[in-house]
Design a protein around this motif. Structure first.
Motif, PDB file in Angstrom:
ATOM      1  N   MET A 209       0.839  -1.179   0.000  1.00  0.00           N
ATOM      2  CA  MET A 209       0.000   0.000   0.000  1.00  0.00           C
ATOM      3  C   MET A 209       0.886   1.246   0.000  1.00  0.00           C
ATOM      4  O   MET A 209       1.918   1.280   0.648  1.00  0.00           O
ATOM      5  CB  MET A 209      -0.898  -0.008   1.238  1.00  0.00           C
ATOM      6  N   ARG A 210       0.451   2.263  -0.729  1.00  0.00           N
ATOM      7  CA  ARG A 210       1.171   3.531  -0.747  1.00  0.00           C
ATOM      8  C   ARG A 210       0.521   4.463   0.267  1.00  0.00           C
ATOM      9  O   ARG A 210      -0.697   4.615   0.289  1.00  0.00           O
ATOM     10  CB  ARG A 210       1.126   4.118  -2.139  1.00  0.00           C
ATOM     11  N   TYR A 211       1.334   5.103   1.078  1.00  0.00           N
ATOM     12  CA  TYR A 211       0.816   5.942   2.157  1.00  0.00           C
ATOM     13  C   TYR A 211       1.013   7.408   1.834  1.00  0.00           C
ATOM     14  O   TYR A 211       2.102   7.840   1.492  1.00  0.00           O
ATOM     15  CB  TYR A 211       1.522   5.606   3.477  1.00  0.00           C
ATOM     16  N   TRP A 212      -0.064   8.139   1.976  1.00  0.00           N
ATOM     17  CA  TRP A 212      -0.039   9.562   1.744  1.00  0.00           C
ATOM     18  C   TRP A 212      -0.320  10.319   3.033  1.00  0.00           C
ATOM     19  O   TRP A 212       0.190  11.385   3.265  1.00  0.00           O
ATOM     20  CB  TRP A 212      -1.069   9.897   0.673  1.00  0.00           C
ATOM     21  N   ASN A 213      -1.159   9.705   3.908  1.00  0.00           N
ATOM     22  CA  ASN A 213      -1.395  10.293   5.223  1.00  0.00           C
ATOM     23  C   ASN A 213      -1.813   9.219   6.207  1.00  0.00           C
ATOM     24  O   ASN A 213      -2.409   8.215   5.840  1.00  0.00           O
ATOM     25  CB  ASN A 213      -2.438  11.423   5.155  1.00  0.00           C
TER      26      ASN A 213
ATOM     27  N   VAL B 181      -0.942  12.843   9.967  1.00  0.00           N
ATOM     28  CA  VAL B 181       0.464  12.942   9.622  1.00  0.00           C
ATOM     29  C   VAL B 181       0.472  12.920   8.103  1.00  0.00           C
ATOM     30  O   VAL B 181      -0.015  11.976   7.490  1.00  0.00           O
ATOM     31  CB  VAL B 181       1.281  11.770  10.208  1.00  0.00           C
ATOM     32  N   TYR B 182       0.981  13.976   7.512  1.00  0.00           N
ATOM     33  CA  TYR B 182       0.780  14.211   6.087  1.00  0.00           C
ATOM     34  C   TYR B 182       2.091  14.570   5.393  1.00  0.00           C
ATOM     35  O   TYR B 182       2.921  15.272   5.950  1.00  0.00           O
ATOM     36  CB  TYR B 182      -0.235  15.347   5.936  1.00  0.00           C
ATOM     37  N   ARG B 183       2.221  14.078   4.191  1.00  0.00           N
ATOM     38  CA  ARG B 183       3.310  14.469   3.310  1.00  0.00           C
ATOM     39  C   ARG B 183       2.722  14.646   1.916  1.00  0.00           C
ATOM     40  O   ARG B 183       1.815  13.910   1.535  1.00  0.00           O
ATOM     41  CB  ARG B 183       4.389  13.383   3.301  1.00  0.00           C
ATOM     42  N   GLU B 184       3.230  15.597   1.159  1.00  0.00           N
ATOM     43  CA  GLU B 184       2.634  15.903  -0.142  1.00  0.00           C
ATOM     44  C   GLU B 184       2.827  14.811  -1.181  1.00  0.00           C
ATOM     45  O   GLU B 184       2.161  14.822  -2.205  1.00  0.00           O
ATOM     46  CB  GLU B 184       3.187  17.230  -0.660  1.00  0.00           C
ATOM     47  N   ALA B 185       3.714  13.894  -0.930  1.00  0.00           N
ATOM     48  CA  ALA B 185       3.964  12.807  -1.881  1.00  0.00           C
ATOM     49  C   ALA B 185       3.804  11.478  -1.154  1.00  0.00           C
ATOM     50  O   ALA B 185       3.967  11.388   0.059  1.00  0.00           O
ATOM     51  CB  ALA B 185       5.370  12.919  -2.459  1.00  0.00           C
ATOM     52  N   TYR B 186       3.462  10.448  -1.920  1.00  0.00           N
ATOM     53  CA  TYR B 186       3.400   9.109  -1.331  1.00  0.00           C
ATOM     54  C   TYR B 186       4.743   8.774  -0.711  1.00  0.00           C
ATOM     55  O   TYR B 186       5.797   9.040  -1.295  1.00  0.00           O
ATOM     56  CB  TYR B 186       3.095   8.060  -2.396  1.00  0.00           C
ATOM     57  N   SER B 187       4.714   8.157   0.450  1.00  0.00           N
ATOM     58  CA  SER B 187       5.964   7.833   1.117  1.00  0.00           C
ATOM     59  C   SER B 187       5.721   6.797   2.207  1.00  0.00           C
ATOM     60  O   SER B 187       4.763   6.906   2.974  1.00  0.00           O
ATOM     61  CB  SER B 187       6.558   9.096   1.748  1.00  0.00           C
ATOM     62  N   ASP B 188       6.614   5.829   2.290  1.00  0.00           N
ATOM     63  CA  ASP B 188       6.541   4.869   3.385  1.00  0.00           C
ATOM     64  C   ASP B 188       6.897   5.555   4.701  1.00  0.00           C
ATOM     65  O   ASP B 188       6.536   5.078   5.763  1.00  0.00           O
ATOM     66  CB  ASP B 188       7.470   3.683   3.122  1.00  0.00           C
ATOM     67  N   GLU B 189       7.574   6.693   4.613  1.00  0.00           N
ATOM     68  CA  GLU B 189       7.921   7.448   5.823  1.00  0.00           C
ATOM     69  C   GLU B 189       6.654   7.871   6.575  1.00  0.00           C
ATOM     70  O   GLU B 189       6.647   7.931   7.801  1.00  0.00           O
ATOM     71  CB  GLU B 189       8.761   8.668   5.455  1.00  0.00           C
ATOM     72  N   VAL B 190       5.571   8.143   5.859  1.00  0.00           N
ATOM     73  CA  VAL B 190       4.302   8.491   6.501  1.00  0.00           C
ATOM     74  C   VAL B 190       3.861   7.344   7.398  1.00  0.00           C
ATOM     75  O   VAL B 190       3.458   7.555   8.545  1.00  0.00           O
ATOM     76  CB  VAL B 190       3.217   8.825   5.459  1.00  0.00           C
ATOM     77  N   ARG B 191       3.933   6.132   6.897  1.00  0.00           N
ATOM     78  CA  ARG B 191       3.545   4.956   7.696  1.00  0.00           C
ATOM     79  C   ARG B 191       4.438   4.822   8.920  1.00  0.00           C
ATOM     80  O   ARG B 191       3.955   4.655  10.040  1.00  0.00           O
ATOM     81  CB  ARG B 191       3.624   3.677   6.862  1.00  0.00           C
ATOM     82  N   VAL B 192       5.742   4.925   8.711  1.00  0.00           N
ATOM     83  CA  VAL B 192       6.698   4.743   9.809  1.00  0.00           C
ATOM     84  C   VAL B 192       6.472   5.779  10.906  1.00  0.00           C
ATOM     85  O   VAL B 192       6.373   5.443  12.090  1.00  0.00           O
ATOM     86  CB  VAL B 192       8.151   4.798   9.275  1.00  0.00           C
TER      87      VAL B 192
END
Length: 127
Positions: free
Chosen positions: A1-5, A83-94
């Protein structure tokens, strides 16, 4: 899954109940996302502004300024934030999972949902 928020929904608390947790959580968030490393006084100003609202049982600002990641508090009557980032990122999940763990260790009941921010839904429809 891709995380965006990551959506953290607080359960059974008022904003004032977070007075011993919110500032520490913001410091943790800034450290995890490597923000304000060279300007720690800016982070403290943001935390102080948030804590003034929390102490008056008002919805805090969160951190919704230009930066690597944000903590966005929607205009609802619920106790929730993204918790939000403007681009898809696994960092959002972490980062979301680490904040969730932090809140759990502090005894704050909550649940986490993914990619359900209204802005995400609008962007998804446009594709």
């Amino acid at each position: 899954m891709r995380y965006w928020n990551g959506h953290i929904i607080l359960e059974g608390v008022e904003w004032k109940d977070l007075k011993d947790v919110w500032g520490e959580m913001l410091r943790f968030f800034f450290k995890e996302t490597r923000q304000f490393m060279e300007e720690p006084e800016m982070a403290e100003v943001i935390i102080r502004e948030n804590m003034i609202d929390i102490s008056h049982n008002r919805k805090p600002e969160g951190f919704n300024r230009d930066g690597r990641m944000r903590i966005v508090i929607p205009l609802t009557n619920k106790r929730e934030f993204f918790v939000y980032r403007e681009a898809y990122s696994d960092e959002v999940r972490v980062v979301t999972e680490k904040i969730s763990k932090f809140l759990g260790e502090k005894g704050i009941k909550h649940r986490v949902e993914w990619n359900d921010m209204l802005l995400y839904k609008i962007k998804k429809r446009r594709r």
